[in-house]
Structure formats: C-alpha cells, structure tokens
Design an enzyme around this catalytic site. Structure first.
Site, PDB file in Angstrom:
ATOM      1  N   ASP A 189       0.958  -1.319  -0.182  1.00  0.00           N
ATOM      2  CA  ASP A 189      -0.506  -0.286   0.289  1.00  0.00           C
ATOM      3  C   ASP A 189       0.906   0.767   0.149  1.00  0.00           C
ATOM      4  OD1 ASP A 189      -2.969  -1.348   0.718  1.00  0.00           O
ATOM      5  OD2 ASP A 189      -1.506  -2.262   1.678  1.00  0.00           O
ATOM      6  N   GLU A 190       1.820   1.054   0.870  1.00  0.00           N
ATOM      7  CA  GLU A 190       3.038   2.203   1.246  1.00  0.00           C
ATOM      8  C   GLU A 190       3.172   2.483   0.005  1.00  0.00           C
ATOM      9  OE1 GLU A 190       6.034   4.233   4.027  1.00  0.00           O
ATOM     10  OE2 GLU A 190       5.304   1.990   4.117  1.00  0.00           O
ATOM     11  N   ARG A 191       3.683   1.690  -0.857  1.00  0.00           N
ATOM     12  CA  ARG A 191       4.801   1.927  -1.882  1.00  0.00           C
ATOM     13  C   ARG A 191       4.405   2.282  -3.148  1.00  0.00           C
ATOM     14  NH1 ARG A 191       8.681  -3.504  -0.025  1.00  0.00           N
ATOM     15  NH2 ARG A 191       9.748  -2.495   0.995  1.00  0.00           N
ATOM     16  N   GLY A 239       2.739   5.767  -3.333  1.00  0.00           N
ATOM     17  CA  GLY A 239       4.091   7.154  -2.646  1.00  0.00           C
ATOM     18  C   GLY A 239       4.055   6.821  -4.310  1.00  0.00           C
TER      19      GLY A 239
END
Length: 427
Positions: A283-285, A288
C-alpha cells in the site's frame, strides 16, 4: 451521479470547499491543468466520479493547504490534526475503508485518484503525512484488526480525530525488518514494550502507533506482531528529528520504556506481524508512486514556464535543443512510470498480487523524481539554488523517495528474487 457513493457528507462538499454557487461537480469542469505541461492519461484512466473527487480535493488544496505551505515549512510543522479533520469531513481519510467504520467503502482506484492529486501540494511533507495516515498505518488494522481495535483506533483515524503513525524502523536499521530489536513481552493480560523507533513520520503529533515488535523468541519472520499503542501511554517519549527535506512533516525518534498495553491490542494473529507489514508495504509503495506522478508533471511544467521567460545570449533557455529535448525525455519517463503504476492499481483492485509491480514502480518513482529535480534545478541556474523555490524543495523532499518505505537497494533485491537472479544465502 455522485449519490451512488452513498456517503452523506458528499452533500456538504460544495459548502466546505467554496462559498459561491459554482457547481464543483459539473462534468463541464476540466481537471486542473498545469500551465505548460500535463499528462493526458489520468483523464482516460479515472472515471467521472473519481475525477470529481480529484476536483474537490484540488479545491481544498488550493484554498486550505498550498497558501500555507511556506509558513508551515518555516515552522517545520503543519497542523496535522486541523488539516486531517478538514479532509475527514469530506470523506478523504477513508475512501477505501468500510462504511461501518466511517469510510466511503469504495475500491482502491478512488483512493489512487486522491493519492495522485496529492502531487499538486507544493511540498512533499503533507502528501507523505497523508499517506502515512491512510495507507501506511491503517491497512493491517482494517484487514485484520478486532472489532474493538477498529472502534478504538480505525474509526477516530478515519474521522480525523486521531493522527496515526507506523513504527517499524529502529536506530540499528530500517530496511532489514526481520532484525528489529523492540520487544513486547507478555505480563498477564498485558504486553510490556521496550525499544526505540526511528524516522517515524507523524511521530510527534500522533495519537497512536501501529508498532511492530518481537512478541516471542521464535524465528525472525514468525515472532513479530503489529500492536496498537496509544502515544499517551506511560513510558513513551519522543524527540523530533531535523531533516534535509520534508521540513513541515514531523519526524520522531520514539523511546519505549516499560510501556504497558493490553495484549488484545495486537492486530490480527500474534506472530503474523511481519507478514502483515509486508502487505502494508505494498500500500505504501504504490501510494508513493502515485504521489510522485503529478509532482513530476508540475516540476516539468514549472521548468518550461521558467525557461521560456529566462533569456541567455539573446534567446530563451528553452530554445536550446539540449533543454527542450531533455524535458521531453523526462516527460516520456514519467508517462512510462504512470502507465506501470496504473497497471499496478488495476491489478490491486482486481485482487492480484502487486508486489512485483509496486516494487518496480516505487524504484522507478524514487529515481525519476530525483533525476527530474536535479535536471530542472540546473535549468534554473542560481535561482534554483534558492531555498524557497518549489524546485529546490522538490530536490530536498524528493530525495527521500529512494529511502523511505524501502530503499532502492531493497527494491532491487525484491525484483531480483522475481527474476531468479538473487544469490541464495548460505545457512
């Protein structure tokens, strides 16, 4: 049309964003375009509802966020509770979260539309803080947390009453998650936590921590748990970290000394924290990567504008072939990144494994935003070295993309695993 979303606060968005009678949901309104350059791909990728949400968010950015960026950067802090509460009132902190916890219950492509629009904020700090709030700290809690934990931590985070943070990295290292040292030892019905966490975005202002700690002595990939830890718990202290960039984002070192929380604050199954965190990283990558797209578009557009106005040797800087060819190359690179990132979004929405795609797009985004910032700053000459210019801010802020959420080297290692070229470690 927007009524199909089924979220009551959408009815009040017009009043929140503008006081005039302008219809901000009109199909006739184009998405905000940059003065000289923007990609046509978002118009064909997102549906009308998703583009309407981007327009709403754009209004908020231009009225409530961008005018204050310079001030917040100087203060090295933005009012996260105030900003998040405003965004929560129009449902933007829970787009793809379940409706029973205050979310909109929409699929990830709606979230992707908002994460991409974050790139129009004129610094990296607030997009990063937003991403930590919605896509870094909450996914595991949303997927695996107990009903009690969701009511106590997820609901107020979606409502903008709580600021959340994720605590994985430690002073001894960040990317090697399996080697973290923080412990959470059972004492009756409680966990007693000891350790330190480092480089924690939202760490100074956060109301709770999604914390990864060792909860047993077993194998490194099976002995960790994610734990919800209120930051007002006795034994927690925090120190602000001064950084090269991301100035208005509060970043903390967190000390935990005999911090006692109920064992029921473990998210999901005890010992599965490493797996849950690996999923949260996707989710984070992906978030970003989405965030970088319009930030890069905007940098290219601003540079076109500047080099058209700036003359050397009797002609605009942009008339030099090396300049306009190089800007064209950067635009091509960003379109390629956008196409790969959009493919990852579609795969994620369809329930597929996006590890390979998110790793590749994160690696490419981190490298490209650095390349764009460095190249464009060069075309500004001495003016680009002035700290207050957006391009110099991107130069500072963009450097973190290749470090946070997993370094470039970690991304390359994961890609090599998929390629079958990573040497096997001898046991």
């Amino acid at each position: 049309m927007i009524r199909r979303i089924g979220y009551p606060t959408w009815a009040g968005i017009t009043r929140h964003v503008i006081s005039s009678k302008e219809n901000i949901f009109s199909r006739a309104q184009p998405l905000v375009r940059f003065m000289s350059y923007s990609s046509p791909l978002p118009d064909s990728f997102y549906n009308e509802e998703q583009k309407e949400m981007q327009r709403v968010f754009s209004k908020i950015i231009e009225s409530d966020i961008n005018p204050h960026i310079d001030e917040w950067e100087k203060l090295e802090q933005f009012p996260s509770h105030e900003v998040f509460k405003k965004l929560a009132k129009v449902g933007l902190l829970g787009i793809n979260k379940p409706t029973e916890y205050g979310g909109l219950g929409l699929d990830y492509k709606y979230q992707a539309a908002i994460l991409e629009e974050l790139g129009t904020i004129k610094c990296g700090s607030i997009p990063m803080a937003f991403l930590v709030q919605t896509d870094v700290s909450l996914p595991a809690l949303t997927r695996y947390g107990s009903e009690e934990l969701k009511q106590n931590f997820l609901v107020p985070s979606i409502a903008g009453d709580y600021v959340a943070c994720l605590a994985v990295s430690e002073p001894s290292g960040g990317s090697d998650v399996a080697s973290l040292k923080t412990t959470a030892v059972r004492k009756g019905d409680d966990l007693v936590i000891n350790g330190q966490k480092m480089w924690i975005t939202n760490g100074m202002m956060s109301d709770w921590i999604c914390l990864l700690a060792n909860t047993s002595q077993g194998p490194a990939h099976q002995n960790k748990s994610l734990i919800c830890v209120p930051t007002n718990t006795k034994g927690i202290s925090r120190t602000k970290i001064n950084k090269l960039g991301m100035h208005s984002s509060d970043t903390a070192q967190i000390f935990l000394e005999d911090v006692r929380v109920p064992a029921k604050n473990i998210i999901g199954e005890e010992g599965q924290g490493f797996i849950y965190q690996m999923l949260q990283f996707q989710d984070e990558r992906l978030g970003g990567s989405l965030n970088s797209l319009k930030a890069i578009d905007l940098a290219i557009s601003d540079t076109i504008d500047y080099t058209k106005q700036r003359y050397t040797f009797g002609k605009p800087i942009i008339d030099n072939q090396v300049v306009h060819f190089r800007l064209a190359e950067l635009a091509v690179e960003n379109e390629a990144l956008r196409a790969m990132t959009y493919h990852a979004v579609e795969t994620f929405v369809a329930g597929g494994d996006v590890t390979r795609l998110t790793t590749m797009s994160k690696l490419k985004a981190g490298r490209l935003i650095r390349e764009v910032a460095d190249t464009c700053l060069q075309y500004y000459g001495g003016m680009g070295y002035s700290s207050e210019l957006p391009i110099s801010r991107l130069f500072r802020d963009g450097r973190l993309f290749s470090i946070g959420g997993g370094t470039d080297e970690i991304m390359l290692g994961i890609i090599c695993k998929f390629m079958g070229t990573l040497p096997k470690v001898k046991k």
